[in-house]
Scaffold this motif. Structure first.
Motif, PDB file in Angstrom:
ATOM      1  N   GLU A 193       0.847  -1.192   0.000  1.00  0.00           N
ATOM      2  CA  GLU A 193       0.000   0.000   0.000  1.00  0.00           C
ATOM      3  C   GLU A 193       0.884   1.244   0.000  1.00  0.00           C
TER       4      GLU A 193
ATOM      5  N   ASP B 112      -1.212   0.030  14.569  1.00  0.00           N
ATOM      6  CA  ASP B 112      -1.423   0.675  13.280  1.00  0.00           C
ATOM      7  C   ASP B 112      -1.268   2.159  13.585  1.00  0.00           C
TER       8      ASP B 112
ATOM      9  N   ASP C 165      -4.483   4.731  11.236  1.00  0.00           N
ATOM     10  CA  ASP C 165      -5.488   3.962  10.513  1.00  0.00           C
ATOM     11  C   ASP C 165      -6.448   4.905   9.788  1.00  0.00           C
ATOM     12  N   GLY C 166      -6.871   4.459   8.596  1.00  0.00           N
ATOM     13  CA  GLY C 166      -7.789   5.289   7.793  1.00  0.00           C
ATOM     14  C   GLY C 166      -7.037   6.417   7.122  1.00  0.00           C
TER      15      GLY C 166
ATOM     16  N   ASN D  71     -18.287  -1.290   2.873  1.00  0.00           N
ATOM     17  CA  ASN D  71     -17.942  -0.668   1.591  1.00  0.00           C
ATOM     18  C   ASN D  71     -18.723  -1.366   0.488  1.00  0.00           C
TER      19      ASN D  71
ATOM     20  N   TRP E 227     -20.380   5.011   6.052  1.00  0.00           N
ATOM     21  CA  TRP E 227     -19.048   4.493   5.705  1.00  0.00           C
ATOM     22  C   TRP E 227     -18.060   5.654   5.769  1.00  0.00           C
TER      23      TRP E 227
ATOM     24  N   ALA F  93     -14.721   5.093   6.063  1.00  0.00           N
ATOM     25  CA  ALA F  93     -13.423   4.596   5.566  1.00  0.00           C
ATOM     26  C   ALA F  93     -12.317   4.808   6.591  1.00  0.00           C
TER      27      ALA F  93
ATOM     28  N   MET G  96     -11.663   2.831  10.236  1.00  0.00           N
ATOM     29  CA  MET G  96     -12.198   1.855  11.180  1.00  0.00           C
ATOM     30  C   MET G  96     -12.325   2.444  12.583  1.00  0.00           C
TER      31      MET G  96
ATOM     32  N   PHE H 258     -20.343  -3.010  11.886  1.00  0.00           N
ATOM     33  CA  PHE H 258     -19.303  -2.654  10.914  1.00  0.00           C
ATOM     34  C   PHE H 258     -18.787  -3.945  10.317  1.00  0.00           C
TER      35      PHE H 258
ATOM     36  N   TYR I 177     -16.000  -5.589   7.402  1.00  0.00           N
ATOM     37  CA  TYR I 177     -15.064  -5.656   6.275  1.00  0.00           C
ATOM     38  C   TYR I 177     -14.851  -7.145   6.052  1.00  0.00           C
TER      39      TYR I 177
ATOM     40  N   LYS J 222      -9.421  -7.171   4.125  1.00  0.00           N
ATOM     41  CA  LYS J 222      -8.468  -6.061   4.056  1.00  0.00           C
ATOM     42  C   LYS J 222      -7.781  -5.812   5.392  1.00  0.00           C
ATOM     43  N   LEU J 223      -8.539  -6.005   6.471  1.00  0.00           N
ATOM     44  CA  LEU J 223      -8.031  -5.574   7.778  1.00  0.00           C
ATOM     45  C   LEU J 223      -7.097  -6.614   8.366  1.00  0.00           C
ATOM     46  N   ARG J 224      -6.160  -6.140   9.160  1.00  0.00           N
ATOM     47  CA  ARG J 224      -5.123  -6.990   9.715  1.00  0.00           C
ATOM     48  C   ARG J 224      -5.499  -7.429  11.133  1.00  0.00           C
TER      49      ARG J 224
ATOM     50  N   GLU K 107      -5.334  -4.501  14.147  1.00  0.00           N
ATOM     51  CA  GLU K 107      -6.648  -3.893  13.876  1.00  0.00           C
ATOM     52  C   GLU K 107      -7.738  -4.788  14.481  1.00  0.00           C
TER      53      GLU K 107
HETATM   54  P1  AHM Z   1      -5.304   1.401   6.475  1.00  0.00           P
HETATM   55  O1  AHM Z   1      -4.812   0.733   7.722  1.00  0.00           O
HETATM   56  O2  AHM Z   1      -4.369   1.194   5.318  1.00  0.00           O
HETATM   57  O3  AHM Z   1      -5.675   2.830   6.689  1.00  0.00           O
HETATM   58  O4  AHM Z   1      -6.618   0.588   6.017  1.00  0.00           O
HETATM   59  C1  AHM Z   1      -7.625   0.323   6.946  1.00  0.00           C
HETATM   60  C2  AHM Z   1      -8.846   1.146   6.626  1.00  0.00           C
HETATM   61  C3  AHM Z   1      -9.885   1.084   7.696  1.00  0.00           C
HETATM   62  O5  AHM Z   1      -9.721   2.124   8.617  1.00  0.00           O
HETATM   63  C4  AHM Z   1     -11.164   1.253   6.935  1.00  0.00           C
HETATM   64  O6  AHM Z   1     -12.224   0.594   7.569  1.00  0.00           O
HETATM   65  C5  AHM Z   1     -10.852   0.619   5.619  1.00  0.00           C
HETATM   66  O7  AHM Z   1      -9.451   0.600   5.479  1.00  0.00           O
HETATM   67  C6  AHM Z   1     -11.434   1.394   4.473  1.00  0.00           C
HETATM   68  O8  AHM Z   1     -11.302   0.649   3.331  1.00  0.00           O
HETATM   69  P2  AHM Z   1     -11.851   1.131   1.893  1.00  0.00           P
HETATM   70  O9  AHM Z   1     -10.708   1.860   1.261  1.00  0.00           O
HETATM   71  O10 AHM Z   1     -12.198  -0.140   1.199  1.00  0.00           O
HETATM   72  O11 AHM Z   1     -13.039   2.019   2.101  1.00  0.00           O
END
Ligand code: AHM
Ligand code: MG
Length: 321
Positions: free
Chosen positions: A53, A101, A104-105, A196, A230, A232, A234, A248, A250, A262-264, A268
């Motif tokens: 990323e 993290d 985050d976001g 999402n 949403w 975006a 967490m 919520f 994902y 997506k989430l670790r 997270e």
């Molecule tokens: P990040 O740790 O790279 O910021 O990614 C985690 C974030 C979360 O906070 C959020 O819920 C999600 O990615 C949002 O994903 P999306 O881009 O699909 O909306």
């Protein structure tokens, strides 16, 4: 009550000292976020993290602030971070492992919306190497403390030491966190979901069906008119759920084979699950409770379905769990 007083009353001296150090870094992050363009910290760093990323400048700055503060504290055996490929060793006799993290976001930074720092604290076994991945591969049930700092209109610390969830607000006049809400409880039912929707076609069939039934509203099988959010971020989504309930998600998806979810898990899923369970809510993959997973990798991913208990159980019923 000041956070320092709270920690004296509720944590042993080393853990209190550690959490105080985490907050030293978080207050610095809050200050820099607040300065924004004035401090020249917006935009991309021009680098990628281990998950491929793009990193924002503030992802890197926040990571360095936490890493430097914690590794020099004397009580940390090592750290693991979303922004570090491998764990980094600290003091050989440190009692704690800190997983985080740092921001985050972070896609929200440049648009001036809420972001957060998530942290999880695990015990370091006697003689364990703070630089070895295996040292960190403990289930979320081992967490000694977990929480997040939400950088929003106010800067909030939301934390659990395993005795409920308490909320602190940063009083910028004195530079200290002050206890502002005790023993948060999440309502058991909700009519608000967060997901999402743009990746709907990649979800598993039960998730597709659950969301279709939410959207069907009061005349659909769930018999309720739902609202959707949403952010975006967490941290912001979890904070809304801790404040007024909600769910919520994902979930696992098949967008990219080899990246299911997506989430670790370790910085997270686990810390958020500890907070949610301590506030009377649930957090699952949805096949199993997130904190029951035995991790195999530090950057492991997991599906996440968390929030108001009855609604999480409803989602599980779609998966026949
Ligand atoms: P990040 O740790 O790279 O910021 O990614 C985690 C974030 C979360 O906070 C959020 O819920 C999600 O990615 C949002 O994903 P999306 O881009 O699909 O909306
Ligand atoms: Mg993150």
């Amino acid at each position: 009550m000041l956070l320092s007083t709270y920690l004296k009353q509720n944590a042993d001296a080393d853990l209190a000292y550690l959490l105080d150090n985490v907050m030293v870094a978080c207050k610095d992050i809050a200050f820099r976020l607040n300065q924004g363009a004035l401090a020249g910290i917006l935009g991309a760093a021009g680098t990628e993290n281990v998950q491929g990323e793009d990193q924002k400048a503030l992802d890197v700055i926040s990571n360095d602030l936490l890493k430097d503060t914690l590794l020099s504290s004397g009580v940390v055996r090592g750290i693991a971070s979303e922004e570090e490929d491998l764990p980094v060793a600290g003091s050989a006799d440190g009692k704690f492992l800190v997983l985080f993290d740092p921001l985050d976001g972070s896609s929200n930074i440049d648009v001036n919306l809420s972001v957060g720092t998530i942290f999880s604290i695990l015990p370091a076994a006697d003689g364990a190497d703070g630089g070895a991945e295996a040292t960190y591969l403990q289930s979320g049930r081992n967490q000694l403390a977990a929480g997040y700092v939400l950088y929003g209109p106010s800067t909030l610390l939301v934390m659990t030491l395993g005795k409920g969830v308490d909320i602190f607000t940063l009083d910028t006049k004195i530079g200290e966190f002050v206890l502002t809400k005790e023993q948060v409880k999440v309502p058991e039912t909700t009519k608000e979901f967060a997901i999402n929707m743009s990746v709907q076609r990649f979800w598993e069939a039960p998730m597709q069906q659950y969301i279709a039934d939410c959207i069907a509203g009061e005349t659909g099988p769930l018999g309720k008119r739902y609202n959707m959010r949403w952010v975006a971020s967490m941290v912001a989504e979890v904070h809304r759920i801790l404040t007024r309930g909600g769910i919520f998600m994902y979930p696992y998806d098949n967008r990219e084979p080899g990246k299911p979810g997506k989430l670790r898990l370790m910085y997270e899923g686990n810390p958020m699950s500890f907070l949610l369970e301590q506030a009377g809510a649930m957090s699952t993959t949805p096949y199993e409770n997130i904190m029951d997973i035995n991790p195999e990798k530090i950057h492991q991913r997991c599906g996440v379905v968390l929030g108001s208990k009855e609604e999480v159980k409803t989602v599980q019923s779609y998966y026949k769990i």
